[in-house]
Design an enzyme around this catalytic site. Structure first.
Site, mmCIF file in Angstrom:
data_model
loop_
_atom_site.group_PDB
_atom_site.id
_atom_site.type_symbol
_atom_site.label_atom_id
_atom_site.label_comp_id
_atom_site.label_asym_id
_atom_site.label_seq_id
_atom_site.Cartn_x
_atom_site.Cartn_y
_atom_site.Cartn_z
ATOM 1 N N GLY A 152 -8.055 -13.501 -7.333
ATOM 2 C CA GLY A 152 -8.114 -12.967 -5.867
ATOM 3 C C GLY A 152 -7.451 -13.578 -4.826
ATOM 4 O O GLY A 152 -7.459 -13.441 -3.397
ATOM 5 N N GLY A 182 -4.310 -12.322 -4.476
ATOM 6 C CA GLY A 182 -3.227 -11.266 -4.348
ATOM 7 C C GLY A 182 -1.908 -11.379 -5.117
ATOM 8 O O GLY A 182 -0.958 -10.780 -4.682
ATOM 9 N N GLU A 203 -7.640 -0.617 -15.060
ATOM 10 C CA GLU A 203 -8.090 -0.649 -13.648
ATOM 11 C C GLU A 203 -9.023 0.408 -13.113
ATOM 12 O O GLU A 203 -10.012 0.260 -12.524
ATOM 13 C CB GLU A 203 -7.038 -1.080 -12.989
ATOM 14 C CG GLU A 203 -7.317 -1.965 -11.521
ATOM 15 C CD GLU A 203 -6.817 -3.300 -11.716
ATOM 16 O OE1 GLU A 203 -7.439 -4.056 -10.822
ATOM 17 O OE2 GLU A 203 -5.953 -3.787 -12.594
ATOM 18 N N HIS A 224 0.811 -1.079 0.076
ATOM 19 C CA HIS A 224 0.067 -0.075 -0.093
ATOM 20 C C HIS A 224 0.876 1.245 -0.145
ATOM 21 O O HIS A 224 0.389 2.139 0.802
ATOM 22 C CB HIS A 224 -0.999 0.185 1.144
ATOM 23 C CG HIS A 224 -2.101 -0.940 0.877
ATOM 24 N ND1 HIS A 224 -3.464 -0.530 0.426
ATOM 25 C CD2 HIS A 224 -2.342 -2.233 1.372
ATOM 26 C CE1 HIS A 224 -4.071 -1.749 0.258
ATOM 27 N NE2 HIS A 224 -3.452 -2.655 0.915
ATOM 28 N N SER A 244 -2.043 -10.745 -8.281
ATOM 29 C CA SER A 244 -2.110 -9.901 -9.753
ATOM 30 C C SER A 244 -2.368 -10.838 -10.892
ATOM 31 O O SER A 244 -1.918 -10.360 -11.898
ATOM 32 C CB SER A 244 -0.920 -9.356 -9.819
ATOM 33 O OG SER A 244 -1.101 -8.116 -9.114
ATOM 34 N N ASP A 304 1.754 -3.486 -9.499
ATOM 35 C CA ASP A 304 1.560 -4.573 -10.018
ATOM 36 C C ASP A 304 1.866 -4.716 -11.695
ATOM 37 O O ASP A 304 2.357 -5.567 -11.949
ATOM 38 C CB ASP A 304 0.183 -4.944 -10.187
ATOM 39 C CG ASP A 304 -0.482 -5.059 -8.390
ATOM 40 O OD1 ASP A 304 0.529 -4.963 -7.575
ATOM 41 O OD2 ASP A 304 -1.446 -5.146 -8.189
ATOM 42 N N ASP A 361 2.658 2.206 -3.169
ATOM 43 C CA ASP A 361 2.846 2.542 -4.491
ATOM 44 C C ASP A 361 1.793 4.072 -4.797
ATOM 45 O O ASP A 361 2.441 4.816 -5.285
ATOM 46 C CB ASP A 361 2.509 1.445 -5.590
ATOM 47 C CG ASP A 361 1.206 0.699 -5.536
ATOM 48 O OD1 ASP A 361 0.422 1.209 -4.550
ATOM 49 O OD2 ASP A 361 0.736 0.080 -6.281
HETATM 50 C C1 GLA Z 1 -3.097 -3.964 -5.112
HETATM 51 C C2 GLA Z 1 -2.998 -2.799 -6.117
HETATM 52 C C3 GLA Z 1 -1.383 -2.366 -5.924
HETATM 53 C C4 GLA Z 1 -0.816 -2.241 -4.646
HETATM 54 C C5 GLA Z 1 -1.266 -3.371 -3.685
HETATM 55 C C6 GLA Z 1 -1.024 -2.911 -2.350
HETATM 56 O O1 GLA Z 1 -2.243 -5.250 -5.441
HETATM 57 O O2 GLA Z 1 -3.389 -3.154 -7.324
HETATM 58 O O3 GLA Z 1 -1.307 -1.033 -6.729
HETATM 59 O O4 GLA Z 1 -1.504 -0.966 -3.814
HETATM 60 O O5 GLA Z 1 -2.820 -3.762 -3.807
HETATM 61 O O6 GLA Z 1 0.511 -2.933 -1.952
#
Ligand code: GLA
Length: 376
Positions: A111, A113, A149, A24, A115, A161, A26
């Site tokens: 889902g 995390g 997005e 959290h 990406s 990501d 970026d």
């Molecule tokens: C998601 C978002 C990223 C980043 C992360 C948390 O993956 O797509 O841009 O903010 O959460 O680090």
């Protein structure tokens, strides 16, 4: 790319990503430490002779649209990743884009995390860039994917990501300054520890709305700070001492968010140095601190993720553990002594099943290259 290749079509391999630390951060203009991984989305792309685009995925999802008509947000969630990217490319290169067929298969759990969404967006962006000779550079493709997005999917994500998925390199971590996009590649060397992800197989539906709320809270914190200190342009740059000096002005939760962001950015810079020096145990300590911050100050964890991190604390062979990605479900990332990996995943699966009645999916990942185009 030759026009002969374009006529027959291309195959795109697009990876997921992990993030070692810098969560959290970026969208707060700080530093992150992600890498692309060896689990991939595969897209088979070829041109059609008209303006029709047909997209199909292995789980039976199928849809089509006319590329020359204005593209609208779909009520079917996953279609928006595709529509958003195509819309971005079409707006940049309207004369060159045409109809295409796209078949998608994936090794990436959705889902979790890691990406799968950025893998889909960036793979499609780079694939169509090649197929239609659009000559957009990687940074332009990353930006188009990120805006897909924002504008179609509705998550106001940062750049991490899409950057990791596009720019990743085998055996490397990317220390990325999310504001300037300057980056440094660092050896992904954790010996004798292995990176093990534990997929909680939960994905609480808070994820997208809470993500946007956190972003707004950070913007609010920065505005308040700037009233006293106009020299700070990004929350990640504000030192903890400055945040503490403004405690009275920052409402409770906003203060907690700011504190987390400032500390996490410092941790990431520190982590990059520790990893380069081979001080993996010290780095592992930072991972635990990150988890605590994400759980208590930033409030993006959940009972399942907290449980998975806590269970590692009885095992000295696990030197670091934390939730990874946006939160509210998905994976934890763990650094586990090589000879303990099997016992660790067994015991975690058993304890998780006992506690929540949910199956846990361990994933062993290796770093890999970013999006690659392969001759069909
Ligand atoms: C998601 C978002 C990223 C980043 C992360 C948390 O993956 O797509 O841009 O903010 O959460 O680090």
């Amino acid at each position: 790319m030759s026009s002969k290749l374009n006529a027959t079509g291309i195959v795109v391999k697009s990876p997921g990503r992990i993030n070692l630390i810098g969560e959290h951060i970026d969208y707060n203009g700080g530093h992150v430490l992600p890498a692309a991984i060896d689990l991939k989305v595969t897209l088979k792309l070829c041109k059609t002779k008209n303006n029709r685009c047909s997209i199909s995925s292995e789980d039976g999802g199928i849809f089509s649209f006319d590329i020359k008509q204005p593209l609208q947000i779909s009520t079917t969630h996953w279609e928006n990743y595709i529509l958003g990217v195509v819309d971005g490319l079409q707006k940049k290169r309207p004369a060159q884009m045409g109809g295409f067929d796209c078949v998608i298969t994936s090794e990436l759990p959705i889902g979790a995390g890691i990406s799968s969404s950025a893998a889909l967006e960036c793979g499609l962006a780079k694939g169509l860039n090649t197929l239609f000779d659009l000559e957009l550079n990687d940074i332009e493709l990353i930006e188009i994917s990120r805006m897909a997005e924002h504008n179609f999917v509705g998550t106001k994500c940062g750049v991490m990501d899409q950057f990791a998925v596009t720019m990743g390199q085998k055996k490397k971590l990317i220390l990325l300054n999310c504001e300037s996009l300057e980056y440094q590649l660092i050896d992904a060397e954790f010996s004798p520890y292995k990176i093990v992800l534990l997929n909680s197989n939960v994905s609480h539906n808070l994820a997208s709305s809470a993500y946007n709320t956190r972003r707004a809270e950070c913007e609010q914190a920065l505005k308040i700070i700037q009233q006293e200190h106009s020299n700070y342009s990004f929350l990640a740059d504000v030192p903890e001492t400055v945040i503490e000096s403004l405690r009275e002005k920052l409402p409770g939760k906003i203060h907690q968010r700011a504190l987390y962001v400032s500390r996490e950015n410092s941790r990431t810079l520190q982590a990059a140095v520790l990893i380069q020096k081979g001080k993996i145990q010290e780095f592992g300590e930072l991972m635990y601190q990150t988890h605590l911050g994400l759980s208590k100050n930033y409030e993006v964890s959940c009972a399942e993720l907290d449980f998975l991190v806590e269970l590692t604390q009885n095992h000295p062979q696990v030197v670091g553990s934390r939730m990874m990605g946006g939160g509210f479900g998905g994976c934890t990332i763990n650094l586990v002594k090589e000879d303990f990996v099997n016992s660790f995943t067994d015991l975690a699966q058993k304890q998780y099943q006992n506690k929540f009645g949910i199956n846990l999916s361990p994933i062993l990942v290796r770093t890999s290259n970013g999006v690659e185009i392969i001759n069909n």
